[in-house]
Design an enzyme around this catalytic site. Structure first.
Site, mmCIF file in Angstrom:
data_model
loop_
_atom_site.group_PDB
_atom_site.id
_atom_site.type_symbol
_atom_site.label_atom_id
_atom_site.label_comp_id
_atom_site.label_asym_id
_atom_site.label_seq_id
_atom_site.Cartn_x
_atom_site.Cartn_y
_atom_site.Cartn_z
ATOM 1 N N TYR A 90 -9.591 -39.359 -4.072
ATOM 2 C CA TYR A 90 -9.439 -38.483 -5.244
ATOM 3 C C TYR A 90 -8.894 -39.229 -6.466
ATOM 4 C CZ TYR A 90 -9.817 -34.706 -1.745
ATOM 5 O OH TYR A 90 -10.217 -33.891 -0.719
ATOM 6 N N HIS A 106 -11.021 -39.151 6.639
ATOM 7 C CA HIS A 106 -11.646 -38.237 5.659
ATOM 8 C C HIS A 106 -13.024 -37.726 6.122
ATOM 9 C CE1 HIS A 106 -11.560 -37.320 1.077
ATOM 10 N NE2 HIS A 106 -12.250 -36.410 1.707
HETATM 11 N N1 NAP Z 1 -11.843 -33.140 3.473
HETATM 12 C C1 NAP Z 1 -12.861 -33.065 2.623
HETATM 13 O O1 NAP Z 1 -13.921 -33.702 2.797
HETATM 14 C C2 NAP Z 1 -12.754 -32.173 1.426
HETATM 15 C C3 NAP Z 1 -13.904 -31.823 0.720
HETATM 16 C C4 NAP Z 1 -13.771 -30.971 -0.380
HETATM 17 C C5 NAP Z 1 -12.507 -30.504 -0.728
HETATM 18 N N2 NAP Z 1 -11.393 -30.885 -0.039
HETATM 19 C C6 NAP Z 1 -10.021 -30.413 -0.419
HETATM 20 O O2 NAP Z 1 -10.050 -28.987 -0.489
HETATM 21 C C7 NAP Z 1 -9.616 -28.568 -1.775
HETATM 22 C C8 NAP Z 1 -10.273 -27.249 -2.172
HETATM 23 O O3 NAP Z 1 -11.671 -27.337 -2.155
HETATM 24 P P1 NAP Z 1 -12.558 -27.422 -3.481
HETATM 25 O O4 NAP Z 1 -11.771 -28.052 -4.549
HETATM 26 O O5 NAP Z 1 -13.843 -28.057 -3.069
HETATM 27 O O6 NAP Z 1 -12.942 -25.907 -3.805
HETATM 28 P P2 NAP Z 1 -12.194 -24.485 -3.936
HETATM 29 O O7 NAP Z 1 -10.729 -24.640 -3.807
HETATM 30 O O8 NAP Z 1 -12.902 -23.547 -3.022
HETATM 31 O O9 NAP Z 1 -12.581 -24.035 -5.406
HETATM 32 C C9 NAP Z 1 -12.082 -24.661 -6.539
HETATM 33 C C10 NAP Z 1 -12.766 -24.025 -7.719
HETATM 34 O O10 NAP Z 1 -12.473 -22.623 -7.747
HETATM 35 C C11 NAP Z 1 -11.894 -22.250 -8.995
HETATM 36 N N3 NAP Z 1 -10.818 -21.294 -8.701
HETATM 37 C C12 NAP Z 1 -9.590 -21.556 -8.181
HETATM 38 N N4 NAP Z 1 -8.887 -20.431 -7.997
HETATM 39 C C13 NAP Z 1 -9.674 -19.420 -8.421
HETATM 40 C C14 NAP Z 1 -9.503 -18.009 -8.487
HETATM 41 N N5 NAP Z 1 -8.380 -17.426 -8.073
HETATM 42 N N6 NAP Z 1 -10.532 -17.275 -8.970
HETATM 43 C C15 NAP Z 1 -11.676 -17.841 -9.374
HETATM 44 N N7 NAP Z 1 -11.902 -19.176 -9.346
HETATM 45 C C16 NAP Z 1 -10.908 -19.961 -8.857
HETATM 46 C C17 NAP Z 1 -11.382 -23.530 -9.600
HETATM 47 O O11 NAP Z 1 -11.526 -23.476 -11.011
HETATM 48 P P3 NAP Z 1 -10.249 -23.576 -12.002
HETATM 49 O O12 NAP Z 1 -9.741 -24.972 -11.903
HETATM 50 O O13 NAP Z 1 -10.880 -23.232 -13.311
HETATM 51 O O14 NAP Z 1 -9.263 -22.540 -11.517
HETATM 52 C C18 NAP Z 1 -12.327 -24.589 -9.046
HETATM 53 O O15 NAP Z 1 -13.487 -24.693 -9.849
HETATM 54 C C19 NAP Z 1 -9.992 -29.766 -2.663
HETATM 55 O O16 NAP Z 1 -9.385 -29.715 -3.923
HETATM 56 C C20 NAP Z 1 -9.554 -30.899 -1.794
HETATM 57 O O17 NAP Z 1 -8.129 -31.048 -1.828
HETATM 58 C C21 NAP Z 1 -11.505 -31.695 1.055
#
Ligand code: NAP
Length: 281
Positions: free
Chosen positions: A54, A112
């Site tokens: 990240y 990861h």
């Molecule tokens: N292990 C892996 O391979 C892997 C892969 C992907 C992700 N991850 C981890 O998981 C975390 C979360 O997954 P993600 O970032 O893919 O997606 P997510 O948390 O499902 O969604 C994030 C998105 O949703 C929006 N959002 C957040 N809260 C909201 C709400 N209450 N209402 C409406 N929209 C909202 C955010 O926009 P705003 O910023 O505008 O609020 C952002 O665009 C990552 O940040 C990372 O730490 C791990």
């Protein structure tokens, strides 16, 4: 922001107490990242998810220090990128993560993604050594299938605390969740609000209206009510409390079933061919 959230419960997973809500930080960088981490911790979050990939571990570390929350009260996860899965590279990468975070240990260190080019028989012992060397309190895996979980468990000399996988109502992950449960591991749901698309779902919005909650909160509650850890990401301070205020209501069995029925075959957001076709360095 002055609002605070109630205490976030933890789940026990093979010796690790993992707060059920954490802050995801993928794509957050620089001051935005440090500020969101700081504010999340001030609000009551106690779990932060980062990864060497990240490119924000320095910012996460800055946010942790700026929050004033005691280090031992925070659960910090980072992840080693598959190009660093050879034992010496993994050890070096772990030290580099700690140097960037400016921490002496993390709480959870994950692989990861599976890397088909380096045998698990080499990587797992190296990961477990990071625990016995005191660089992490717990170890785990991410993006491992049921078959790979079973393989990893055969090799690991330390308990695996979790498998972190894509998990939200639009994707059926029941097999991997069952496998984690059977082995005492937590399922940690990444992309738990389907990258924000949960907010547009009519079923989640309708159920939310009945509970005076948003569709995103219903989506997250559906997961934590099953004992699944969620790590939603936001760059917006006002959404931090929304995404953690999940413990003052409960969904009925009928509502849980209705949400479960949203799962579909094309529900995956993160492309798994990424794993198989990936050039690891
Ligand atoms: N292990 C892996 O391979 C892997 C892969 C992907 C992700 N991850 C981890 O998981 C975390 C979360 O997954 P993600 O970032 O893919 O997606 P997510 O948390 O499902 O969604 C994030 C998105 O949703 C929006 N959002 C957040 N809260 C909201 C709400 N209450 N209402 C409406 N929209 C909202 C955010 O926009 P705003 O910023 O505008 O609020 C952002 O665009 C990552 O940040 C990372 O730490 C791990």
């Amino acid at each position: 922001m002055t609002t605070t959230i109630g205490a976030i419960p933890s789940i026990e997973a093979n010796g690790a107490a993992i707060p059920l809500v954490g802050l995801g930080t993928w794509e957050l960088r620089g001051r935005t990242c440090a500020r969101i981490v700081e504010q999340a911790l001030r609000l009551g979050y106690r779990h932060i998810d980062t990864a060497e990939m990240y490119d924000n571990e320095r910012d996460v570390g800055d946010g942790i220090r700026a929050s004033g929350v005691k280090r031992h009260d925070i659960f910090v996860t980072t992840k080693i990128w598959p190009s660093h899965f050879a034992p010496r590279a993994l050890e070096r990468a772990t030290h580099d993560c700690l140097m960037r975070l400016r921490l002496s240990e993390v709480d959870l260190l994950l692989l990861h993604w599976p890397n088909p080019q380096i045998p698990l028989a080499e990587t797992l012992p190296a990961l477990c050594k990071m625990k016995t060397d005191g660089l992490t309190r717990h170890v785990g895996i991410s993006n491992f299938t049921v078959a790979l979980i079973e393989q990893a468990l055969q090799i690991a000399s330390e308990p695996l605390a979790c498998d972190q996988v894509e998990c939200h109502p639009f994707l059926d992950q029941s097999k991997v969740i069952a496998a984690c449960r059977a082995h005492g591991m937590a399922t940690v749901a990444y992309s738990p609000i389907a990258r924000g698309s949960a907010k547009n779902d009519k079923v989640l919005a309708r159920i939310g209206a009945a509970h005076k909650k948003t569709a995103a909160q219903i989506c997250l509650r559906y997961l934590v009510q099953q004992g699944i850890v969620v790590i939603p990401r936001t760059s917006k301070l006002e959404r931090l409390s929304e995404n953690a205020a999940l413990f003052d209501f409960a969904l009925s069995d009928a509502e849980m079933a209705e949400i479960a029925a949203l799962a579909n075959r094309d529900g995956r957001i993160v492309d798994w061919s990424y794993s198989g076709n990936m050039k690891w360095d």
